[in-house]
Motif scaffolding. Sequence first.
Motif, PDB file in Angstrom:
ATOM      1  N   LEU A  33       0.804  -1.231   0.000  1.00  0.00           N
ATOM      2  CA  LEU A  33       0.000   0.000   0.000  1.00  0.00           C
ATOM      3  C   LEU A  33       0.831   1.273   0.000  1.00  0.00           C
ATOM      4  O   LEU A  33       0.467   2.247  -0.674  1.00  0.00           O
ATOM      5  CB  LEU A  33      -0.953  -0.004   1.198  1.00  0.00           C
ATOM      6  N   PRO A  34       1.963   1.356   0.752  1.00  0.00           N
ATOM      7  CA  PRO A  34       2.732   2.606   0.719  1.00  0.00           C
ATOM      8  C   PRO A  34       3.194   2.984  -0.686  1.00  0.00           C
ATOM      9  O   PRO A  34       3.109   4.144  -1.085  1.00  0.00           O
ATOM     10  CB  PRO A  34       3.906   2.323   1.661  1.00  0.00           C
ATOM     11  N   MET A  35       3.704   1.981  -1.447  1.00  0.00           N
ATOM     12  CA  MET A  35       4.149   2.298  -2.805  1.00  0.00           C
ATOM     13  C   MET A  35       2.982   2.681  -3.695  1.00  0.00           C
ATOM     14  O   MET A  35       3.092   3.573  -4.549  1.00  0.00           O
ATOM     15  CB  MET A  35       4.920   1.117  -3.390  1.00  0.00           C
ATOM     16  N   ILE A  36       1.838   2.020  -3.485  1.00  0.00           N
ATOM     17  CA  ILE A  36       0.649   2.389  -4.255  1.00  0.00           C
ATOM     18  C   ILE A  36       0.247   3.831  -3.944  1.00  0.00           C
ATOM     19  O   ILE A  36      -0.074   4.620  -4.836  1.00  0.00           O
ATOM     20  CB  ILE A  36      -0.515   1.421  -3.938  1.00  0.00           C
ATOM     21  N   ARG A  37       0.298   4.181  -2.642  1.00  0.00           N
ATOM     22  CA  ARG A  37      -0.068   5.552  -2.253  1.00  0.00           C
ATOM     23  C   ARG A  37       0.880   6.568  -2.874  1.00  0.00           C
ATOM     24  O   ARG A  37       0.442   7.597  -3.403  1.00  0.00           O
ATOM     25  CB  ARG A  37      -0.066   5.676  -0.730  1.00  0.00           C
ATOM     26  N   HIS A  38       2.190   6.299  -2.823  1.00  0.00           N
ATOM     27  CA  HIS A  38       3.159   7.239  -3.404  1.00  0.00           C
ATOM     28  C   HIS A  38       2.912   7.404  -4.899  1.00  0.00           C
ATOM     29  O   HIS A  38       2.976   8.522  -5.442  1.00  0.00           O
ATOM     30  CB  HIS A  38       4.584   6.752  -3.157  1.00  0.00           C
ATOM     31  N   TRP A  39       2.643   6.293  -5.563  1.00  0.00           N
ATOM     32  CA  TRP A  39       2.400   6.336  -7.005  1.00  0.00           C
ATOM     33  C   TRP A  39       1.166   7.191  -7.309  1.00  0.00           C
ATOM     34  O   TRP A  39       1.205   8.069  -8.179  1.00  0.00           O
ATOM     35  CB  TRP A  39       2.214   4.912  -7.529  1.00  0.00           C
ATOM     36  N   CYS A  40       0.099   6.959  -6.596  1.00  0.00           N
ATOM     37  CA  CYS A  40      -1.143   7.689  -6.846  1.00  0.00           C
ATOM     38  C   CYS A  40      -0.993   9.178  -6.551  1.00  0.00           C
ATOM     39  O   CYS A  40      -1.540  10.027  -7.266  1.00  0.00           O
ATOM     40  CB  CYS A  40      -2.282   7.090  -6.024  1.00  0.00           C
ATOM     41  N   GLU A  41      -0.243   9.501  -5.482  1.00  0.00           N
ATOM     42  CA  GLU A  41      -0.025  10.916  -5.172  1.00  0.00           C
ATOM     43  C   GLU A  41       0.790  11.585  -6.264  1.00  0.00           C
ATOM     44  O   GLU A  41       0.512  12.725  -6.658  1.00  0.00           O
ATOM     45  CB  GLU A  41       0.674  11.043  -3.820  1.00  0.00           C
ATOM     46  N   ALA A  42       1.809  10.879  -6.779  1.00  0.00           N
ATOM     47  CA  ALA A  42       2.641  11.456  -7.835  1.00  0.00           C
ATOM     48  C   ALA A  42       1.850  11.641  -9.122  1.00  0.00           C
ATOM     49  O   ALA A  42       2.039  12.625  -9.847  1.00  0.00           O
ATOM     50  CB  ALA A  42       3.866  10.570  -8.090  1.00  0.00           C
TER      51      ALA A  42
END
Length: 316
Positions: A33-42
């Motif tokens: 989830l953290p990498m998914i969150r970073h990707w979506c924010e970017a």
Amino acid sequence: MPVRPPSDVHHLLKAFEGRPAAVSASARDPVNLPMIRHWCEAMGDTHPAYTGEDAIAPPTMLQAWTMPGLSGGPGARTPAYEELFALLDGAGYTGVVATDCEQEYVRPLRPGDRPTFDTVIEAVSPRKTTRLGTGYFITTMMRVRVAGELVGTHRFRILKYAPATVPAPEPPREEPRPARPRPVINRDNAPFWAGVAEHKLLIQRCTACGTLRFPWLPGCGRCGSPEWGTVEACGSGTVHSYVVVHHPPFPAFDPPYAVVLVELAEGVRMISNITGVPHDAVRIGMSVELEFIRLDGGGELPVFRARADRPDGAES
């Protein structure tokens, strides 16, 4: 000395088609989830499917889970892939740029999935000439799996090229200094500029009420009379106010420079330049005297020079 163009090594590169670039390689991290969150924010992607307990990874993250990172990773590249790049680099094709990719999604990736992947060198193009330089397009095909199940494919294409020779830039040409702007002369101020040409600073005087006015106007601001005469200024004055111009730069002027509002001995005020003193030494109350400067290409302007006996006592 002319640069020797790199040789055509396409016949050597064709032998790499079908050879593996990665074999049974594993993602460095499971889908999380953290990498998914970073990707979506970017990406600015706020789709609700990528959050919560039943979140899935954005499909376009497929390649992100397979990247080895800056420090590389086990099984990131096979000897065949390294040999292919060494051959191209040795032949002079040292540049590399990604050109395009195609992805196919079989099923979504979910947090906890641990992707594995195999990559094959699918195709090597004949030598091509592009604006970047001459080189070869290398296409690889990656198949991504989770627990042996195919979840997606990633076809990736790069260009390995010999950078085109860039001609040396021409030395900058010294541009002629722009001419200083010329005053706009019209029927209302033509007599003033005629006086300047004779080194006279003329002030308008209303013939009806005797009021002096500057700048020149077609009628008296006190009584409204259109009739006027002139008085020649003696040339003495003081700095009533000033500004130092830093920006924006104007052609023919080198900032910083001072623009002064001079109160003439006759009582009217005039905006002009000041000479004989640095811009940071101009002071209100400074004594000035009239002088005329000649413009490039003809014409003259009235300006004011700081007097040696000005109040601050400095020499001009």
